[in-house]
Every structure is written in structure tokens, then in C-alpha cells.
Design a protein around this motif. Structure first.
Motif, PDB file in Angstrom:
ATOM      1  N   HIS A  21       0.799  -0.715  -0.167  1.00 29.32           N
ATOM      2  CA  HIS A  21       0.171  -0.005  -0.317  1.00 29.32           C
ATOM      3  C   HIS A  21       1.009   1.541   0.071  1.00 29.32           C
ATOM      4  O   HIS A  21       0.206   2.731   0.754  1.00 29.32           O
ATOM      5  CB  HIS A  21      -1.132  -0.095   1.373  1.00 29.32           C
ATOM      6  CG  HIS A  21      -2.130  -0.888   0.478  1.00 29.32           C
ATOM      7  ND1 HIS A  21      -2.099  -2.611   0.725  1.00 29.32           N
ATOM      8  CD2 HIS A  21      -3.066  -1.028   0.794  1.00 29.32           C
ATOM      9  CE1 HIS A  21      -3.244  -2.936   0.835  1.00 29.32           C
ATOM     10  NE2 HIS A  21      -4.112  -1.935   0.916  1.00 29.32           N
ATOM     11  N   GLY A  22       1.655   0.877  -0.150  1.00 30.78           N
ATOM     12  CA  GLY A  22       2.896   2.253  -0.878  1.00 30.78           C
ATOM     13  C   GLY A  22       3.561   2.481  -0.026  1.00 30.78           C
ATOM     14  O   GLY A  22       4.603   3.055   0.351  1.00 30.78           O
ATOM     15  N   GLY A  23       3.458   2.213   1.959  1.00 30.42           N
ATOM     16  CA  GLY A  23       4.685   2.045   2.412  1.00 30.42           C
ATOM     17  C   GLY A  23       3.605   2.910   4.043  1.00 30.42           C
ATOM     18  O   GLY A  23       4.153   3.693   4.817  1.00 30.42           O
ATOM     19  N   ALA A  24       2.849   3.850   3.609  1.00 31.27           N
ATOM     20  CA  ALA A  24       1.894   3.927   4.507  1.00 31.27           C
ATOM     21  C   ALA A  24       0.319   3.886   5.002  1.00 31.27           C
ATOM     22  O   ALA A  24       0.199   3.670   3.722  1.00 31.27           O
ATOM     23  CB  ALA A  24       2.065   5.455   4.645  1.00 31.27           C
ATOM     24  N   VAL A  25      -0.393   3.591   5.497  1.00 30.97           N
ATOM     25  CA  VAL A  25      -1.621   3.115   6.128  1.00 30.97           C
ATOM     26  C   VAL A  25      -2.065   4.458   7.241  1.00 30.97           C
ATOM     27  O   VAL A  25      -1.386   4.669   7.871  1.00 30.97           O
ATOM     28  CB  VAL A  25      -2.061   1.907   6.261  1.00 30.97           C
ATOM     29  CG1 VAL A  25      -1.406   1.187   4.943  1.00 30.97           C
ATOM     30  CG2 VAL A  25      -1.027   1.309   7.110  1.00 30.97           C
TER      31      VAL A  25
ATOM     32  N   GLY B  21      -0.088  12.111   7.268  1.00 28.75           N
ATOM     33  CA  GLY B  21       0.288  13.292   8.054  1.00 28.75           C
ATOM     34  C   GLY B  21      -0.224  14.900   7.522  1.00 28.75           C
ATOM     35  O   GLY B  21      -1.193  14.588   8.823  1.00 28.75           O
ATOM     36  N   ALA B  22      -0.546  14.618   7.007  1.00 38.86           N
ATOM     37  CA  ALA B  22      -1.081  16.061   6.667  1.00 38.86           C
ATOM     38  C   ALA B  22      -2.547  15.821   5.794  1.00 38.86           C
ATOM     39  O   ALA B  22      -3.346  17.453   5.952  1.00 38.86           O
ATOM     40  CB  ALA B  22      -0.492  17.214   5.227  1.00 38.86           C
ATOM     41  N   GLY B  23      -2.872  14.921   6.322  1.00 42.79           N
ATOM     42  CA  GLY B  23      -4.346  14.962   5.548  1.00 42.79           C
ATOM     43  C   GLY B  23      -4.504  14.439   4.299  1.00 42.79           C
ATOM     44  O   GLY B  23      -5.878  15.406   3.869  1.00 42.79           O
ATOM     45  N   GLY B  24      -3.500  14.830   3.175  1.00 38.15           N
ATOM     46  CA  GLY B  24      -4.106  14.576   1.652  1.00 38.15           C
ATOM     47  C   GLY B  24      -3.435  13.653   1.365  1.00 38.15           C
ATOM     48  O   GLY B  24      -3.451  12.684   1.717  1.00 38.15           O
ATOM     49  N   ARG B  25      -3.218  13.974   0.212  1.00 40.05           N
ATOM     50  CA  ARG B  25      -3.130  12.615  -0.987  1.00 40.05           C
ATOM     51  C   ARG B  25      -1.112  13.671  -2.152  1.00 40.05           C
ATOM     52  O   ARG B  25      -1.298  14.434  -1.781  1.00 40.05           O
ATOM     53  CB  ARG B  25      -3.925  12.296  -1.569  1.00 40.05           C
ATOM     54  CG  ARG B  25      -4.445  11.543  -1.213  1.00 40.05           C
ATOM     55  CD  ARG B  25      -6.004  11.442  -1.888  1.00 40.05           C
ATOM     56  NE  ARG B  25      -7.269  10.332  -1.565  1.00 40.05           N
ATOM     57  CZ  ARG B  25      -7.222   9.086  -1.873  1.00 40.05           C
ATOM     58  NH1 ARG B  25      -6.509   7.985  -2.403  1.00 40.05           N
ATOM     59  NH2 ARG B  25      -7.986   8.768  -1.311  1.00 40.05           N
ATOM     60  N   LEU B  26      -0.855  12.349  -1.853  1.00 38.40           N
ATOM     61  CA  LEU B  26       0.402  12.810  -3.103  1.00 38.40           C
ATOM     62  C   LEU B  26       0.086  13.165  -4.099  1.00 38.40           C
ATOM     63  O   LEU B  26      -0.852  13.146  -4.720  1.00 38.40           O
ATOM     64  CB  LEU B  26       1.276  11.834  -3.219  1.00 38.40           C
ATOM     65  CG  LEU B  26       2.473  11.456  -1.973  1.00 38.40           C
ATOM     66  CD1 LEU B  26       3.479  10.443  -2.066  1.00 38.40           C
ATOM     67  CD2 LEU B  26       3.469  12.665  -0.759  1.00 38.40           C
ATOM     68  N   THR B  27       0.671  14.382  -5.087  1.00 35.04           N
ATOM     69  CA  THR B  27       0.669  15.171  -6.466  1.00 35.04           C
ATOM     70  C   THR B  27       1.820  15.346  -6.734  1.00 35.04           C
ATOM     71  O   THR B  27       3.218  15.276  -5.957  1.00 35.04           O
ATOM     72  CB  THR B  27      -0.103  15.969  -6.094  1.00 35.04           C
ATOM     73  OG1 THR B  27      -1.436  15.985  -7.448  1.00 35.04           O
ATOM     74  CG2 THR B  27      -0.171  17.379  -5.915  1.00 35.04           C
ATOM     75  N   CYS B  28       1.400  15.788  -8.201  1.00 32.13           N
ATOM     76  CA  CYS B  28       2.770  16.698  -8.737  1.00 32.13           C
ATOM     77  C   CYS B  28       4.072  15.655  -8.784  1.00 32.13           C
ATOM     78  O   CYS B  28       3.763  14.463  -9.106  1.00 32.13           O
ATOM     79  CB  CYS B  28       3.008  18.093  -8.778  1.00 32.13           C
ATOM     80  SG  CYS B  28       4.345  19.243  -9.667  1.00 32.13           S
ATOM     81  N   LEU B  29       5.464  16.693  -8.698  1.00 31.36           N
ATOM     82  CA  LEU B  29       6.148  16.230  -8.801  1.00 31.36           C
ATOM     83  C   LEU B  29       6.827  14.968  -7.713  1.00 31.36           C
ATOM     84  O   LEU B  29       7.149  13.919  -7.696  1.00 31.36           O
ATOM     85  CB  LEU B  29       7.851  16.957  -8.624  1.00 31.36           C
ATOM     86  CG  LEU B  29       8.940  16.659  -8.495  1.00 31.36           C
ATOM     87  CD1 LEU B  29       9.119  16.403 -10.126  1.00 31.36           C
ATOM     88  CD2 LEU B  29      10.113  17.855  -8.447  1.00 31.36           C
TER      89      LEU B  29
ATOM     90  N   HIS C   9      -6.478   7.697  -6.975  1.00 35.83           N
ATOM     91  CA  HIS C   9      -5.629   5.919  -6.845  1.00 35.83           C
ATOM     92  C   HIS C   9      -6.272   5.493  -6.590  1.00 35.83           C
ATOM     93  O   HIS C   9      -7.069   5.754  -5.325  1.00 35.83           O
ATOM     94  CB  HIS C   9      -4.076   6.008  -6.705  1.00 35.83           C
ATOM     95  CG  HIS C   9      -3.223   5.483  -7.605  1.00 35.83           C
ATOM     96  ND1 HIS C   9      -3.705   3.915  -6.250  1.00 35.83           N
ATOM     97  CD2 HIS C   9      -2.303   5.280  -7.394  1.00 35.83           C
ATOM     98  CE1 HIS C   9      -2.637   3.358  -6.622  1.00 35.83           C
ATOM     99  NE2 HIS C   9      -2.213   3.817  -7.668  1.00 35.83           N
ATOM    100  N   ALA C  10      -7.039   4.076  -7.074  1.00 33.55           N
ATOM    101  CA  ALA C  10      -7.380   2.744  -6.494  1.00 33.55           C
ATOM    102  C   ALA C  10      -7.172   2.853  -4.830  1.00 33.55           C
ATOM    103  O   ALA C  10      -8.065   2.608  -4.477  1.00 33.55           O
ATOM    104  CB  ALA C  10      -7.398   1.475  -6.967  1.00 33.55           C
TER     105      ALA C  10
ATOM    106  N   VAL D 100      -3.145  11.445  -5.759  1.00 34.95           N
ATOM    107  CA  VAL D 100      -4.428  12.000  -6.280  1.00 34.95           C
ATOM    108  C   VAL D 100      -4.402  10.596  -8.279  1.00 34.95           C
ATOM    109  O   VAL D 100      -2.796  10.577  -8.274  1.00 34.95           O
ATOM    110  CB  VAL D 100      -4.379  13.397  -6.469  1.00 34.95           C
ATOM    111  CG1 VAL D 100      -4.180  14.031  -5.277  1.00 34.95           C
ATOM    112  CG2 VAL D 100      -2.760  13.949  -7.412  1.00 34.95           C
ATOM    113  N   GLY D 101      -4.851  11.189  -8.928  1.00 38.70           N
ATOM    114  CA  GLY D 101      -5.881  10.442  -9.819  1.00 38.70           C
ATOM    115  C   GLY D 101      -4.126  10.979 -11.106  1.00 38.70           C
ATOM    116  O   GLY D 101      -3.611  12.295 -10.907  1.00 38.70           O
ATOM    117  N   LEU D 102      -3.633   9.762 -12.306  1.00 45.85           N
ATOM    118  CA  LEU D 102      -2.618  10.849 -13.538  1.00 45.85           C
ATOM    119  C   LEU D 102      -2.794  12.379 -13.557  1.00 45.85           C
ATOM    120  O   LEU D 102      -1.736  12.937 -13.547  1.00 45.85           O
ATOM    121  CB  LEU D 102      -2.346   9.649 -14.010  1.00 45.85           C
ATOM    122  CG  LEU D 102      -1.787  10.522 -15.187  1.00 45.85           C
ATOM    123  CD1 LEU D 102      -0.077  10.000 -14.341  1.00 45.85           C
ATOM    124  CD2 LEU D 102      -1.468   9.013 -16.395  1.00 45.85           C
ATOM    125  N   ALA D 103      -4.073  12.140 -14.209  1.00 48.00           N
ATOM    126  CA  ALA D 103      -4.678  13.528 -14.936  1.00 48.00           C
ATOM    127  C   ALA D 103      -4.038  14.308 -13.639  1.00 48.00           C
ATOM    128  O   ALA D 103      -4.045  15.769 -14.075  1.00 48.00           O
ATOM    129  CB  ALA D 103      -6.281  13.279 -14.765  1.00 48.00           C
TER     130      ALA D 103
END
Length: 283
Positions: free
Chosen positions: A7-11, A56-64, A105-106, A111-114
Motif C-alpha cells: 500500500h505504498g509504505g503508509a496506511v 500525516g497532513a491529511g492529504g494525498r501526493l501529487t505533482c512531482l 489512485h485506487a 491523486v489520479g494521474l490527470a
């Protein structure tokens, strides 16, 4: 833990509970350093720094920061963690892109690729955004028309100028960047041209100059010999040849373009007389 790595290393703690992990097992993993408790209800493997920061910040990774998840080309690592969240606030070491607008992301906190690409187009320097978009479009993961459709309006002129540099096929970061620099310089180029006795070359500039952009694999002994033989065959066939490497294309593009133009000028002028050898007697 294999489950967390998948699951990407964080849950979140709720995920672990649903997967059947007892609280005692989780506490033991934290006590032994196998698992980190990022904050209440968030756990991560020690190496999953960006994902744990996003959760931890209540979000999802995006951009770079999300580029590795989607195997996108990049020119550098992110100097801050780029995230998406519903209620953006100023947080040190985080770059906040606001709410996601497309499917996420599933299973990963990404976030999604778009959204990843659209955020990159508005956030990053043009060539850093370009290589990310090129790799996604080139792999068939997203449509260039889709991105154009979401970048309409007067404010998106700069973004569309980046999309205009995306090409149908690029085999490497160097190829897409070299193409952009040559095009901006007004050079007439053809890509992936087949030359008898040589094979396919990266660029044919003004129908007379072969330009190859070589990555790290070209430093292998077999590749060096192959490239030298290709150079010889190109010259025998009547072409000029220049080769450029990562540092040339990424860090010194102006010098690369200047050299290409200088060679073309020599060609148009019929070359230059060979330097006369010294007539002084040899001692």
C-alpha cells in the motif's frame, strides 16, 4: 510488513484493523522500529517519507512527489512534498495544490494521474513538467487531447505551450528535451530517421546533420564501439554527426544548440580550409 509495502509504505490505522492486524502487533512493530507512528491513526514504513507526510497532513501526493508512483520521467527529486487536500493550509516543507478534481489512485494516498500532470503543468518549470507529461502520453496512460481540453482559456497559454512540445514518440528524457530546444531554435528537424547502413538516428537536422542523444547505456564498451561505427557509416553516407549526453542536453542546452548551428553554418559555406601545417623544420 508486506501489507503496508503493498500500500505504498503508509496506511491508516483503520486499514490495518480491517486487514486483521491486532493492536498488539502494531504496537510491537512500532516499538521495534519496523513501523513508524506518523501521528494518531497513521503508520508508515521508515522509508516511506513522502507518503507518510501526505497522510500525516491529511492529504494525498501529487505533482512531482507522485511521479515515482506512476513511473513518470523526472529531472530531479522534489525539494518539498507536493500534496492535495480539501482544506489547504500553509505547512512547512509541503506544497499544497488544493482539492483533487479527477478520480484518485485506487489504493494509495495519491491523486489520479490527470491531477498529477495538471498540477505539474501549473507548478513546475516548463521542461520539468514537459518530461512528466511526455512519459505519460508516450506510454498511453493519458491522452494529450484530454490535457488540452482541461487547459483552455487565456490563463493557460503557458501550459498549452508546454503541451505543444509533446511529440508522438520519445525514447528518453534527452530526446524530448533536445527536440524542444531544436524546435525553439527554429531548426528544421526530423526524428527517428532510418539511414541505410546506419539504422535509426535520433535526429536529422536540416537533412544533413545527424544528432544523437546518448544516455548512460551508451558508455558501455559494446555501445561505444557500436556508436563509433555508426558515426563512421553516417559520415561515409555523406552526413555530419554530433553526439550529446545528459549533461549537455539538460544542463547546457544553449551550448548544444550553438554547436549545431555552427556546424550547419560551416556546411552551408562549404566547410573551412584545413589549417595549414607548420612549415617550420622539426628539430
Amino acid at each position: 510488513m508486506n501489507y503496508i509495502n503493498r500500500h505504498g509504505g503508509a496506511v491508516r490505522a483503520l486499514q490495518l484493523k480491517k486487514a486483521g492486524f491486532p493492536r498488539a502487533v502494531i504496537s510491537q512493530a512500532v516499538a521495534t522500529g519496523i513501523l513508524l507512528k506518523v501521528r494518531r491513526g497513521i503508520y508508515a514504513m521508515p522509508a516511506a517519507t513522502d507518503l507518510s507526510a501526505a497522510l500525516g497532513a491529511g492529504g494525498r501526493l501529487t505533482c512531482l512527489s507522485a511521479a515515482p508512483v506512476y513511473s513518470l520521467w523526472t529531472l530531479r527529486a522534489a525539494d518539498s512534498v507536493h500534496i492535495c487536500r480539501s482544506h489547504p493550509t500553509r505547512t512547512p516543507a509541503l506544497t499544497d495544490h488544493g482539492r483533487p478534481k479527477h478520480p484518485r489512485h485506487a489504493w494509495l494516498p495519491v491523486v489520479g494521474l490527470a491531477d498529477v500532470l495538471l498540477h505539474a503543468l501549473h507548478c513546475l518549470p516548463e521542461f520539468e513538467a514537459l518530461v512528466m507529461v511526455q512519459s505519460a502520453v508516450g506510454s498511453g496512460s493519458i491522452s494529450l487531447d484530454f490535457l488540452y481540453a482541461r487547459c483552455q482559456g487565456r490563463r493557460n497559454g503557458k501550459v498549452r505551450s508546454i503541451l505543444n512540445l509533446v511529440i508522438p514518440r520519445a525514447d528518453s528524457v534527452l530526446e524530448v528535451l533536445a527536440n524542444a530546444h531544436f524546435s525553439r531554435a527554429g531548426l528544421r528537424i526530423r526524428r527517428h530517421v532510418f539511414i541505410e547502413g546506419v539504422g535509426e538516428v535520433d535526429f536529422l537536422v536540416e537533412e544533413c546533420l545527424v544528432v544523437e542523444t546518448d544516455g548512460s547505456t551508451h558508455f558501455e564498451r559494446k555501445s561505444v564501439k557500436k556508436d563509433q561505427r555508426r558515426n563512421n557509416q553516417s559520415i561515409i553516407g555523406g552526413y555530419l554527426v554530433l553526439r550529446y549526453y545528459y549533461e549537455d542536453v539538460v544542463h547546457h542546452p544553449e551550448a548544444m544548440v550553438a554547436e549545431v548551428k555552427a556546424v550547419l553554418t560551416l556546411w552551408r559555406n562549404g566547410g573551412t580550409p584545413a589549417r595549414r601545417a607548420s612549415t617550420y623544420p622539426i628539430a
